[in-house]
Design a protein around this motif. Structure first.
Motif, short mmCIF file in Angstrom:
data_model
loop_
_atom_site.label_atom_id
_atom_site.label_comp_id
_atom_site.label_asym_id
_atom_site.label_seq_id
_atom_site.Cartn_x
_atom_site.Cartn_y
_atom_site.Cartn_z
N THR A 48 138.71 -33.11 136.22
CA THR A 48 139.82 -33.85 135.95
C THR A 48 139.29 -35.34 136.14
O THR A 48 138.65 -35.71 137.04
CB THR A 48 140.82 -33.45 136.83
OG1 THR A 48 141.49 -32.31 136.54
CG2 THR A 48 142.06 -34.62 136.52
N VAL A 49 139.48 -36.18 135.02
CA VAL A 49 139.18 -37.37 135.20
C VAL A 49 140.55 -38.21 134.93
O VAL A 49 141.43 -38.08 133.81
CB VAL A 49 138.45 -37.88 133.74
CG1 VAL A 49 138.29 -39.45 133.93
CG2 VAL A 49 137.17 -37.24 133.85
N ILE A 50 140.97 -38.95 135.92
CA ILE A 50 142.34 -39.85 135.74
C ILE A 50 142.02 -41.14 135.87
O ILE A 50 140.87 -41.74 136.52
CB ILE A 50 143.10 -39.59 137.20
CG1 ILE A 50 143.56 -37.83 137.19
CG2 ILE A 50 144.56 -40.33 137.33
CD1 ILE A 50 144.17 -37.36 138.45
N GLY A 51 142.45 -41.89 134.92
CA GLY A 51 142.10 -43.37 134.61
C GLY A 51 142.79 -44.32 135.52
O GLY A 51 142.91 -44.04 136.93
N LYS A 52 142.97 -45.64 135.07
CA LYS A 52 143.28 -46.68 136.28
C LYS A 52 144.77 -46.87 136.19
O LYS A 52 145.59 -46.40 135.11
CB LYS A 52 142.77 -48.16 135.42
CG LYS A 52 141.26 -47.99 135.42
CD LYS A 52 140.58 -49.20 134.96
CE LYS A 52 139.28 -49.27 134.76
NZ LYS A 52 138.67 -50.51 133.92
N TYR A 53 145.32 -47.09 137.34
CA TYR A 53 146.65 -47.78 137.49
C TYR A 53 147.65 -46.62 137.27
O TYR A 53 148.83 -47.03 136.70
CB TYR A 53 147.14 -49.08 136.87
CG TYR A 53 146.03 -50.05 137.21
CD1 TYR A 53 146.06 -50.76 138.49
CD2 TYR A 53 145.04 -50.43 136.32
CE1 TYR A 53 145.19 -51.69 138.79
CE2 TYR A 53 144.09 -51.46 136.65
CZ TYR A 53 143.95 -52.17 137.89
OH TYR A 53 143.30 -53.18 138.21
N ASN A 54 147.50 -45.48 137.71
CA ASN A 54 148.41 -44.20 137.50
C ASN A 54 149.35 -44.22 138.88
O ASN A 54 148.70 -44.62 139.75
CB ASN A 54 147.77 -43.10 136.93
CG ASN A 54 147.07 -43.14 135.56
OD1 ASN A 54 147.77 -43.16 134.72
ND2 ASN A 54 145.80 -43.25 135.87
N ARG A 55 150.19 -43.59 138.63
CA ARG A 55 151.00 -43.31 139.91
C ARG A 55 151.34 -41.87 139.81
O ARG A 55 152.24 -41.43 139.00
CB ARG A 55 152.46 -44.22 139.98
CG ARG A 55 153.10 -43.93 141.07
CD ARG A 55 152.66 -44.42 142.54
NE ARG A 55 153.59 -44.15 143.65
CZ ARG A 55 154.52 -44.75 143.97
NH1 ARG A 55 154.83 -45.91 143.67
NH2 ARG A 55 155.43 -44.33 145.22
N ILE A 56 151.11 -40.97 140.86
CA ILE A 56 151.35 -39.55 140.96
C ILE A 56 152.36 -39.24 142.18
O ILE A 56 151.77 -39.31 143.40
CB ILE A 56 150.07 -38.97 140.64
CG1 ILE A 56 149.07 -39.09 139.74
CG2 ILE A 56 150.50 -37.13 140.91
CD1 ILE A 56 147.67 -38.32 139.92
N TYR A 57 153.44 -38.90 141.88
CA TYR A 57 154.37 -38.71 142.85
C TYR A 57 154.14 -37.45 143.66
O TYR A 57 153.34 -36.43 142.97
CB TYR A 57 155.88 -38.81 142.53
CG TYR A 57 156.03 -40.30 142.12
CD1 TYR A 57 156.94 -41.13 143.07
CD2 TYR A 57 155.78 -41.05 141.14
CE1 TYR A 57 157.54 -42.23 142.77
CE2 TYR A 57 156.05 -42.36 141.11
CZ TYR A 57 157.15 -43.11 141.76
OH TYR A 57 157.26 -44.32 141.42
N GLN A 58 154.96 -37.21 144.81
CA GLN A 58 154.74 -35.95 145.63
C GLN A 58 154.99 -34.75 144.82
O GLN A 58 155.92 -34.66 143.92
CB GLN A 58 155.59 -36.14 146.78
CG GLN A 58 156.96 -36.16 146.69
CD GLN A 58 157.45 -37.75 146.51
OE1 GLN A 58 156.71 -38.55 146.13
NE2 GLN A 58 158.77 -38.05 146.66
N PHE A 59 154.24 -33.66 145.52
CA PHE A 59 154.46 -32.12 144.98
C PHE A 59 154.10 -31.96 143.62
O PHE A 59 154.34 -30.90 143.07
CB PHE A 59 155.88 -31.77 145.24
CG PHE A 59 156.40 -31.99 146.59
CD1 PHE A 59 155.88 -31.27 147.71
CD2 PHE A 59 157.38 -32.88 146.97
CE1 PHE A 59 156.25 -31.56 149.04
CE2 PHE A 59 157.56 -33.21 148.20
CZ PHE A 59 157.29 -32.50 149.25
#
Length: 256
Positions: A48-59
Motif C-alpha cells: 500500500t502507498v499512501i500519499g501526503k497529508y491524509n487523515r485516517i481515523y480510528q478502526f
C-alpha cells in the motif's frame, strides 16, 4: 510522532513527520507520505502507498486482501493520493490480478464513516462518499461525484464526474457525468445543478447541460441518436465533453 503502543513493521516506510496513534498496526510493504496522521486502532496492510497529508481515523482497515474467491494471494496493491480524509470504520481492499491489480484513490476526497471500497475500484479527486456507501469491486467514480449515505454500487459500474446519488440509491447501471440519480434501482432525475453552481459552472453552461440531459432522457431518442445531437452541441459548450465521453465509456448501459 509514533505512539509506543503502535506496531510498525520494519519494512514499512514512513515519512519523518507521520503520526501513528496507539494500537494501530502498519504492516510490511506500506509507504506513508509526509504530514499523514493515522489515528488509534487503524490497520494498514501492504503493498500500500499512501500519499501526503491524509487523515485516517480510528478502526479503519486500509489495504486488506480482497474477499473475492478468485484471489489467491497474488501481489496486488492499494494507492492513495494526498489530502484525503478517511473517517471511522472505513474498509478499503487491494486489487486483484483479474483486473488492474490495484485499487486507486485520488486526492482531496472525503470518505465518511463505514464506507467500503472494494477491490480494483478507482476513485477520482474531490469526491464525497457519505456514511455506509458501499462499492463492489471494479467500480469507477469520477471527479467531484457525491454518493449519499447507504448508496450501493454494483461491480463494474461507472459513476461520472460531478454526478450525485440520493440516500439509499442502488446503482446497477452507469451514471453519466452531471446526472443526479436516486432510487432502487437507480433512476436519473435531473442534473446536479446545485453542485455545478458550487464548482463555478456558469448559468449558460448549466442551461446547456440541462438541455443535453433532456435530449438524452426526455426526447425518446436512442443513445446513438442522442450522441449525434450532443456532439453537434460541443462547439456551443465544451462542458458537454465529459457527459458524452461517460456515455461512450459505458459498458453496463446508463441509468434511465
Amino acid at each position: 510522532m509514533i505512539d509506543s503502543r503502535a506496531i510498525i513493521h520494519p519494512s514499512a516506510k514512513l515519512a519523518a513527520d507521520v503520526q501513528v496513534g496507539p494500537w494501530s498496526i502498519i504492516g510490511p510493504d506500506v509507504e506513508i507520505g509526509e504530514g499523514t496522521v493515522v489515528d488509534s486502532h487503524v490497520v494498514v496492510k501492504g503493498p500500500t502507498v499512501i500519499g501526503k497529508y491524509n487523515r485516517i481515523y480510528q478502526f479503519s482497515s486500509v489495504g486488506e486482501d480482497t474477499p473475492d474467491l478468485k484471489y489467491k494471494g497474488e501481489p496486488t496493491r492499494l494507492v492513495v493520493g494526498d489530502h484525503n480524509i478517511i473517517r471511522e470504520g472505513v474498509t478499503i481492499h487491494r486489487g486483484t490480478i483479474q483486473d488492474r491489480s490495484e485499487t486507486t484513490i485520488g486526492s482531496h476526497n472525503l470518505i465518511m464513516a463505514y464506507v467500503h471500497i472494494g477491490h480494483d475500484s478507482v476513485i477520482g479527486n474531490h469526491c464525497i462518499l457519505v456514511n455506509n456507501t458501499a462499492l463492489a469491486g471494479h467500480v469507477y467514480i469520477g471527479d467531484w461525484a457525491i454518493l449519499s449515505g447507504y448508496t450501493l454500487v454494483h461491480q463494474f459500474c461507472k459513476i461520472g464526474a460531478h454526478s450525485f446519488t440520493g440516500m439509499g440509491t442502488a446503482v446497477g447501471k452507469d451514471i453519466p457525468a452531471y446526472v443526479m440519480a436516486t432510487g432502487n434501482p437507480a433512476e436519473a432525475k435531473s442534473i446536479n445543478s446545485e453542485g455545478l453552481r458550487r464548482r463555478g459552472f456558469s448559468s449558460e453552461e448549466i442551461a446547456t447541460i440541462t438541455k443535453a440531459y433532456k435530449l438524452i432522457y426526455r426526447r425518446g431518442l436512442t443513445i446513438d441518436e442522442a450522441l449525434v445531437e450532443l456532439e453537434a452541441m460541443v462547439p456551443e459548450c465544451e462542458r458537454l465533453i465529459p457527459l458524452i465521453q461517460s456515455i461512450k465509456d459505458s459498458t453496463r448501459g446508463i441509468v434511465r
